[in-house]
Design an enzyme around this catalytic site. Structure first.
Site, PDB file in Angstrom:
ATOM      1  N   ASP A  32      -1.778 -16.072 -13.169  1.00  0.00           N
ATOM      2  CA  ASP A  32      -1.234 -14.827 -12.623  1.00  0.00           C
ATOM      3  C   ASP A  32      -2.353 -13.976 -12.053  1.00  0.00           C
ATOM      4  O   ASP A  32      -3.271 -13.565 -12.772  1.00  0.00           O
ATOM      5  CB  ASP A  32      -0.515 -14.039 -13.722  1.00  0.00           C
ATOM      6  CG  ASP A  32       0.042 -12.723 -13.215  1.00  0.00           C
ATOM      7  OD1 ASP A  32       1.213 -12.709 -12.794  1.00  0.00           O
ATOM      8  OD2 ASP A  32      -0.698 -11.722 -13.232  1.00  0.00           O
ATOM      9  N   TYR A  37      -6.210  -7.108  -7.598  1.00  0.00           N
ATOM     10  CA  TYR A  37      -7.246  -7.564  -8.511  1.00  0.00           C
ATOM     11  C   TYR A  37      -8.512  -7.981  -7.772  1.00  0.00           C
ATOM     12  O   TYR A  37      -9.592  -8.039  -8.372  1.00  0.00           O
ATOM     13  CB  TYR A  37      -6.771  -8.760  -9.342  1.00  0.00           C
ATOM     14  CG  TYR A  37      -5.581  -8.519 -10.243  1.00  0.00           C
ATOM     15  CD1 TYR A  37      -5.078  -7.237 -10.481  1.00  0.00           C
ATOM     16  CD2 TYR A  37      -4.955  -9.586 -10.873  1.00  0.00           C
ATOM     17  CE1 TYR A  37      -3.989  -7.038 -11.295  1.00  0.00           C
ATOM     18  CE2 TYR A  37      -3.868  -9.391 -11.695  1.00  0.00           C
ATOM     19  CZ  TYR A  37      -3.373  -8.123 -11.898  1.00  0.00           C
ATOM     20  OH  TYR A  37      -2.288  -7.927 -12.704  1.00  0.00           O
ATOM     21  N   LYS A  62       0.832 -10.814  -6.439  1.00  0.00           N
ATOM     22  CA  LYS A  62       1.646  -9.613  -6.306  1.00  0.00           C
ATOM     23  C   LYS A  62       1.248  -8.805  -5.073  1.00  0.00           C
ATOM     24  O   LYS A  62       0.068  -8.753  -4.707  1.00  0.00           O
ATOM     25  CB  LYS A  62       1.483  -8.711  -7.545  1.00  0.00           C
ATOM     26  CG  LYS A  62       1.643  -9.419  -8.865  1.00  0.00           C
ATOM     27  CD  LYS A  62       1.395  -8.478 -10.033  1.00  0.00           C
ATOM     28  CE  LYS A  62       1.201  -9.239 -11.330  1.00  0.00           C
ATOM     29  NZ  LYS A  62      -0.083  -9.982 -11.381  1.00  0.00           N
ATOM     30  N   HIS A  98       4.354  -5.114  -7.017  1.00  0.00           N
ATOM     31  CA  HIS A  98       3.526  -4.731  -8.155  1.00  0.00           C
ATOM     32  C   HIS A  98       4.052  -3.496  -8.897  1.00  0.00           C
ATOM     33  O   HIS A  98       3.993  -3.444 -10.122  1.00  0.00           O
ATOM     34  CB  HIS A  98       2.089  -4.493  -7.682  1.00  0.00           C
ATOM     35  CG  HIS A  98       1.066  -4.801  -8.713  1.00  0.00           C
ATOM     36  ND1 HIS A  98      -0.152  -5.351  -8.439  1.00  0.00           N
ATOM     37  CD2 HIS A  98       1.077  -4.641 -10.062  1.00  0.00           C
ATOM     38  CE1 HIS A  98      -0.848  -5.526  -9.549  1.00  0.00           C
ATOM     39  NE2 HIS A  98      -0.121  -5.087 -10.550  1.00  0.00           N
TER      40      HIS A  98
END
Length: 268
Positions: A32, A37, A62, A98
Site C-alpha cells: 500500500d 507518500y 491513492k 485519499h
C-alpha cells in the site's frame, strides 16, 4: 486482496526499494502506497526487482486530492497516469481517494473519474480512504459503483464500530491504516501485554490478530526486517473470545482516541 498487507507511509523513496523488497521476500503480497507518500517510484522498483509474477501481487495507491484545488476528471486522470508511471505498472489493483474533504464535496466529481478508471481496467478496483458514513451514503446517492474498500484509522483504541457496521451494510471492505496505533501507547498497555503473554506472542502480533478476527484488512508498516517478518507471522494462533473482548474494551476506556486527522475538517 490479502487481509494482511504492507504499508509504506513515511518510508523515503530512497529506502522504499529496500524496505518493500524485504517485505516481498518475507512473504507479503499486498503493498500500500500513495501519491503523497513520495515513494511510488521506489515501491515500483522493488516490485520489478522481486521477479514475482504480477498476478501474485496486490498494489494499492491513492489520489492526493488537495490542497485547495477543485478536482475534476482531467486532474484525476492526469494524477492516475503519473502514479502508474512512477510505479512502472500498467495497472494497479486498487486506487483510492485519499481524503473526502467534505467541505468541498468534490469527491463526487472525483468518483466519476474513478468509475472511468475502473471501467478501463487500469485499476482492478477503486475505493476510498478516511470516508465517514455520511460521505459513503452521499456517494451511494450519485453512483451505482460501491467503493470496494474504505481505508481508515482503526485500532483497538479507535475501533470504529459504527463505520464498520455501515461498511457491512453497503458491502465495503474495511481496511485499517496505523493498525498498531502509533508509538508505544497501545502496544504498551497491560491488557495487550497479558494477551500477548498468554499466547507467547508479541503485542503487535496479538493486535494484528485482533484485526484479522474482526474481518479487517490491516497494513502494518516497519522498516526493520525482523519486525516486517514478525508482523506477518500471525496466522499460527487464534485469540479466544475473552482475548477479543479484552482488546475490544480498550476502545471504550480510550473514549474513541483518534491519532490522525479528523476527516470532517481535514483540508490541507
Amino acid at each position: 486482496m490479502p487481509q494482511l498487507g504492507f504499508g509504506v507511509w513515511q518510508v523515503p523513496d530512497a529506502e522504499a526499494e529496500r524496505v518493500v523488497g524485504a517485505a516481498l521476500e518475507a512473504g507479503y503480497r499486498s503493498i500500500d502506497t500513495a501519491s503523497v507518500y513520495g515513494n511510488e517510484a521506489g515501491t515500483g522498483r522493488a516490485v520489478a526487482a522481486s521477479g514475482l509474477p504480477r498476478e501474485e501481487l496486490f498494489v494499492t495507491t491513492k489520489l492526493w486530492n488537495g490542497p485547495a484545488e477543485t478536482w475534476k476528471r482531467d486532474n484525476v486522470l492526469r494524477e492516475f497516469d503519473a502514479s502508474l508511471a512512477k510505479l512502472g505498472l500498467d495497472h494497479v489493483d486498487l486506487y483510492l481517494i485519499h481524503w473526502p474533504r467534505p467541505m468541498r464535496e468534490d469527491y463526487l466529481a472525483i468518483w466519476q473519474a474513478f468509475e472511468e478508471i475502473a471501467e478501463s481496467g487500469r485499476a482492478k478496483a477503486v475505493g476510498v480512504s478516511n470516508f465517514r458514513p455520511q460521505d459513503l451514503r452521499r456517494l451511494r446517492e450519485v453512483s451505482p459503483l460501491v467503493p470496494a474498500v474504505n481505508q481508515v484509522e482503526l485500532h483497538p483504541l479507535f475501533p470504529q464500530e459504527e463505520l464498520r457496521a455501515v461498511h457491512a451494510e453497503l458491502g465495503i471492505a474495511t481496511e485499517a491504516w496505523s493498525p498498531l496505533g502509533q508509538g508505544k501507547e497501545l502496544l504498551g498497555l497491560p491488557e495487550v501485554a497479558a494477551v500477548a503473554e498468554k499466547h507467547g506472542r508479541t503485542a503487535a502480533q496479538v493486535v494484528l490478530r485482533w484485526h484479522l478476527q474482526h474481518g479487517v484488512i490491516a497494513i502494518p508498516k516497519s522498516v526493520t526486517p525482523s519486525r516486517i517478518e514478525e508482523n506477518l507471522d500471525v496466522f499460527g494462533f487464534e485469540l479466544d473470545a475473552g482475548d477479543v473482548a479484552a482488546l475490544d474494551a480498550l476502545g471504550g476506556t480510550a473514549a474513541g482516541r483518534r491519532i490522525g486527522p479528523d476527516p470532517a475538517v481535514f483540508d490541507v
